[in-house]
Design a protein around this motif. Sequence first.
Motif, PDB file in Angstrom:
ATOM      1  N   LYS A 708       0.823  -1.208   0.000  1.00 17.80           N
ATOM      2  CA  LYS A 708       0.000   0.000   0.000  1.00 17.80           C
ATOM      3  C   LYS A 708       0.860   1.262   0.000  1.00 17.80           C
ATOM      4  CE  LYS A 708      -3.735   2.194   2.610  1.00 17.80           C
ATOM      5  NZ  LYS A 708      -4.615   2.091   3.794  1.00 17.80           N
ATOM      6  N   LEU A 735      -8.237  -1.378  -2.040  1.00 14.67           N
ATOM      7  CA  LEU A 735      -7.224  -0.319  -2.220  1.00 14.67           C
ATOM      8  C   LEU A 735      -7.658   0.776  -3.209  1.00 14.67           C
ATOM      9  CD1 LEU A 735      -3.936  -2.429  -2.342  1.00 14.67           C
ATOM     10  CD2 LEU A 735      -4.890  -1.157  -0.413  1.00 14.67           C
ATOM     11  N   VAL A 738      -7.326   4.350  -2.239  1.00 12.34           N
ATOM     12  CA  VAL A 738      -6.022   5.011  -2.338  1.00 12.34           C
ATOM     13  C   VAL A 738      -5.994   6.005  -3.484  1.00 12.34           C
ATOM     14  CG1 VAL A 738      -3.561   4.621  -2.714  1.00 12.34           C
ATOM     15  CG2 VAL A 738      -4.883   3.046  -1.280  1.00 12.34           C
TER      16      VAL A 738
END
Length: 741
Positions: A708, A735, A738
Motif C-alpha cells: 500500500k 485499495l 487510495v
Amino acid sequence: MLLRIALFYVVGEEFFKVKKPSFNEVTFRIKKKERLFPAQTEAEESKKIGQLEPRVDNTKDSHEEEEENEDETYSSLNEDYNSSDSENESSSPQRRKDLLPGSIPSAAHVEAARRKRQLARTEADYLPLDVSNSPQVSQRRGSSGLESEDESETKNLDFAPKMRTLRQRMTEDMVSVGDGSSDNEAKWEEQQIKKAVKLSQEICDDASVRKYQPSKPKFDTSVSLPPVNLEIVKKRLTERITSLRDVHRAHQREYEKYMEDIESSKMSVQELEKSSDAALNYKFYRAMKTYVENLINCLNEKLQDINELECAVHSLLQQRAVRVSKRRQEELKNESAYIQHLTSGNDNPMKSKLEGDEKTKLLEMCEHRRTCRRQAREQSGEGDHHEGLSSDEELTPTEVNEFQKSKDNVLEDSRKIFEDVHADFCDIRKILLKFQEWKEKFPDSYCDAYISFCLPKLLNPLIRVQLISWNPLENFAELEEMPWFRAIEEFSDAENVSESKRDDDHDKEVLPRVIEKTILPKIAGFVKNVWDPLSTSQTKNLVHLCNNIFGKQILSKNEPSRAREDLMNTVVLRMKKSVEEDVFIPLYPKSTVEDKSSLRSKFRERRFWSAVKLLSNVVLWDGIVQEDKVRDLGLSKLLNRYLLLNILNTPLGPDNIEKCNKVVACLPERWFQDLKGGSTLPELLNFSQHLLQCARALHKDNHSDETKEVLLLLVKIGALHIVEDFIEEHKLEHLKAVIGK
C-alpha cells in the motif's frame, strides 16, 4: 555771382562758343617778368587781351555791335584796374550801373572780367593798408580760381623752388580762405538754379493737369427716374437694417470673445504674479545644483575605497568557500582510493602500515567531524538522519579565527569611509528628503530632470557600503529591515501633495530599480563564487531571499529584467557544476554491500544521501528558476543517472522503500497537478516502473502494508494508470480508496 549765371545761360542758349584760350604760356612768362618790368608787363598784357577779343566766334550777326561794346568795356576795365585805389573805387559804381538787375552780360564782358581778375592776382605782391578791402580781393581770387582750373594749374607751375616772402605766404593764406567762400557760393548758386528749374517744371505740370482734367458731368433733367413708392423704400430700409443688425451681432460676438480673452489673460497674470518668484526659484535651483555636484564629487571620491573594501570581504568569503569545496573533493578522492585499496575483501586493513600516511590523517579528521556532528544530533534529538546529509563544511578553530579577524578589520575600515563626510551627503534618508523637497516645490522640472531614473545609480555606493557585512547565505536578514530599504520605501510611498499636471509618478519605481541595479548583481556574485549547492542552509536562505524579492512584488515576476535573467542563469550553471563535480555514487557488488557495517556499504550510503540532499536543494528553486531547467537537473541528471542506479542495486525491503520515499518527498506537488491521461512525467517513467516491481514483489510476499505504501508513492507522482492496472490485476478492491475511487 551774376557773371556765373550769365555764363551759364549764354552757354545754355548756344549763342556763342568760347574756345580754350591759348595764353597759358604767356601767363607764365608774364609771371617771370613782372618783378623786373611792371610797366612793360601791363602794356603787354593789355595787348594780349586786345588780341583775344577777335577770337570769339559769334554765330549770329545780330550780336556784332554788342561785341564791340563789350570790347570797349573790357579796355576800360583794364585801364581802371591799372589806376590807383581811389580810381577803382570811383569806377566801381559806374560798372554796377552797367550791370542792371535782370540784365545778362555778354560773353566779351564776362571774359574781360575774368582777365582783370587774373591780372589782379598775378600783380598782388603787396599787402594793402586798408584791411577792409582784403576780403573782397581774396573772394575775387577764390572765385576766379574755381572758374579757370587750367589757368590756375599753369600758374602754380614752378620749374625751380623759390624762397617765398612773408607777404607771399600771407597772400596764399588769404587766397585759400577765398577759395572756401567761393565753394560755398558755387553750392548756393547750384541750389538756386535747381530750385528755379523745379519750380518751372511744377508750373508746367499744373498747367497740363488743368488742361486735361475732365469736367464734372452735369445733371440732365430730361432723364426720367424709376418710380419710387413707400413699399420699395421700406423694403430697402428693412434690408439695410437687417444687414446692419447682422454686422452688429458679429461685432458683439467678437467683442465678447475679446473680453473673455482679456479676463483670462488678467487671471493668468494674477496667477503668475502670485506663483512666480524668479529670485527664489533661481536661488533654489542654484542651491540644488551645488548640492548635487558636491554629492557626486563626494561619492566619486569614496567610490574607490568602497570597491576595495567590498572586494576584500568578497575575497574572504570566496577563499573560505573554495577551501571547503577543495577539502571535500580531496576527502572524497582519498576515501574512495582507500576503500578501493581493500581489494582482498578484508574490511580490517593493517593500520600499522597506514598510520604514518598523510591521507590516513585526513580520513581520520573527516571521521572525527562526522562523530562530532552525530553527537550533536543525538543531543538535539534528531533521530531521522542519515550519514551524508550533512554538508561537512566545518572549519578548524584556527581557520575560523583568521577569517573572523580579517573580516573585522575590513568592517572597521568600512565604518571609516564616511566619517569625514557631513550627514547630508552620506545619509540616504536626508539625501532623499532634498529631492522630495524639489518634487514638492517644482514637480514639473523634477519629472523633466528624470530624477526617478537617476536615484538608483546615485544611491548605489551608499547602499553597497551598508551591504559590505551582508551575507545572504548566512544569518539571513530581511531586506525590509535594512535602513536603506525603509528610507527608499518611505520616499516612494510619500503622497504627492504638489499641484502637478502629470499623473505618472515614477518614484514608485525607485525601489525596484535599486533592487535590480544593486542587490541582484550582488546576489549573483555570491551565487557564482560563494554559494555551495550541497549546503541546505545556504540554499534555503538564498531561495528565501529570491522569493522575498520576486514574490512580494518588490521586483515583479513578469517584468523583463536583465539582472534577474543573469541571476537565474548563474544559479543554473552553479547547480550544474555541483552535479558534475560533487556527486559520486560508487557501484559495488551486492555481496560486498549486504553488510551495512562494512566500509564500502557506509561509503556508498553516504554518497547516496549526499546526492539526495543535492536533489532536494535543486528542487527548492522550483517557482524561481524555469521548471524545465529544474526538472532537467533534478530528474534527468540526478535521479535517473545516479540515484536510480543505487536504488535498483539496493535489496528489496525497508531500506529500498525509504529511499524511494525520500526521493518522492523531494519532488514538488505542483508538477503532478495538471497531468492528463493518468501518466506521470516522462522523466519518472523508469522510477515508476521500479515502484511497480516493488509493489508486485511485496504483494507476492504478502506484505500488504508495504504494498500500500508503494502504491501511494505511485499516486503521488501521478502514475494513476499503473495503480489502477495493479489493483484490477490482483483484485485489490479495498485499495481503490487510495486513488480516490
